[in-house]
Design a protein around this motif. Structure first.
Motif, short mmCIF file in Angstrom:
data_model
loop_
_atom_site.label_atom_id
_atom_site.label_comp_id
_atom_site.label_asym_id
_atom_site.label_seq_id
_atom_site.Cartn_x
_atom_site.Cartn_y
_atom_site.Cartn_z
N LEU A 81 2.24 3.26 6.31
CA LEU A 81 3.63 2.90 6.59
C LEU A 81 4.40 4.07 7.19
O LEU A 81 5.22 3.88 8.11
CB LEU A 81 4.32 2.42 5.32
CG LEU A 81 5.78 1.98 5.47
CD1 LEU A 81 5.92 0.85 6.48
CD2 LEU A 81 6.36 1.58 4.11
N PRO A 111 2.40 -5.28 4.62
CA PRO A 111 3.73 -4.65 4.59
C PRO A 111 4.05 -3.87 5.86
O PRO A 111 5.23 -3.72 6.22
CB PRO A 111 3.66 -3.72 3.38
CG PRO A 111 2.21 -3.50 3.13
CD PRO A 111 1.53 -4.76 3.56
N ARG A 114 5.32 -6.49 8.29
CA ARG A 114 6.65 -6.91 7.85
C ARG A 114 7.70 -5.87 8.23
O ARG A 114 8.79 -6.21 8.72
CB ARG A 114 6.66 -7.13 6.34
CG ARG A 114 7.99 -7.66 5.81
CD ARG A 114 8.02 -7.74 4.30
NE ARG A 114 6.86 -8.45 3.78
CZ ARG A 114 5.96 -7.90 2.97
NH1 ARG A 114 6.09 -6.63 2.57
NH2 ARG A 114 4.94 -8.61 2.52
N HIS A 115 7.37 -4.60 8.03
CA HIS A 115 8.30 -3.53 8.34
C HIS A 115 8.64 -3.53 9.84
O HIS A 115 9.81 -3.37 10.22
CB HIS A 115 7.72 -2.18 7.93
CG HIS A 115 8.68 -1.04 8.10
ND1 HIS A 115 9.61 -0.71 7.14
CD2 HIS A 115 8.87 -0.16 9.12
CE1 HIS A 115 10.33 0.32 7.56
NE2 HIS A 115 9.89 0.68 8.76
#
Length: 231
Positions: A81, A111, A114-115
């Motif tokens: 991330l 994730p 999604r970010h």
């Protein structure tokens, strides 16, 4: 999400890694300018610094990634991330990330996707097989690229582009946009990739890595010279 690229065509990968002759601040921005002058519709770039430089130098959309080695892992294209965040902050229009089915990667990218979408940035899945491409689409990838074919042990190991994978993905993808990338060394191969169903073709080494281009010529000439001596 509005279209990223104005039309179908060529995306040039402007990348240089540590230890390579062109690994120098500002060099890839100049390479991107040359690509734009030559007719490229987009740029693929590695690392926040190059992404920022290229965005400032050209008006083309940029596919950003961050290559980073993590001990004990084979995943090196935008692995975590923090890498996604750095690419978005640098101004990339698309974030490219490894979506091969290794090391629980398909669970870990959820994730990350999604970010990106929450930030209004598109996602490109770098995959190596048909199954990975279809799964990446189901997880929300906006683009599916054949980048990793030949770079996973279970995908075809061949010198040229994996056009069969492009054809199969073209038949099966319903939402994600198909991109052909990997070992495309000639305009003829780029054309074949489009004919196979790709919307875009990414070319890197054949345009932006002169040491690789030189080696292909040198190897071919070397073989000819060896054969001529034995005749």
């Amino acid at each position: 999400m509005k279209p990223i690229f104005e039309r179908r065509g060529l995306i040039v990968s402007c990348q240089a890694l540590p230890g390579e002759p062109l690994y120098w601040q500002g060099t890839m921005a100049r390479m991107a300018q040359a690509a734009q002058q030559g007719g490229a519709i987009g740029i693929r770039a590695n690392g926040p610094d190059d992404i920022r430089d290229i965005k400032a130098a050209v008006g083309l959309p940029v596919i950003g990634l961050l290559k980073r080695d993590i001990p004990g892992s084979d995943i090196y294209i935008t692995p975590e991330l923090v890498d996604v965040q750095a690419i978005i902050e640098a101004g990339a229009d698309v974030v490219a990330m490894d979506m091969t089915n290794r090391e629980d990667r398909m669970e870990r990218v959820v994730p990350l996707i999604r970010h990106c979408h929450e930030a209004g940035v598109a996602v490109m899945a770098d995959i190596s097989t048909l199954e990975e491409g279809l799964l990446a689409e189901s997880l929300g990838a906006d683009f599916v690229s054949t980048t990793m074919s030949g770079y996973t042990p279970y995908s075809p190991q061949q010198e040229g582009p994996d056009l069969e994978l492009v054809r199969e993905l073209a038949k099966r993808l319903t939402k994600a946009t198909l991109v052909a990338e990997g070992r495309i060394w000639s305009p003829a191969e780029a054309e074949e990739a489009l004919e196979a169903g790709a919307a875009y073709v990414v070319v890197g080494g054949a345009i932006t890595r002169p040491q690789y281009i030189t080696k292909k010529y040198a190897d071919r000439i070397g073989k000819w010279l060896e054969q001529s001596v034995t005749k």
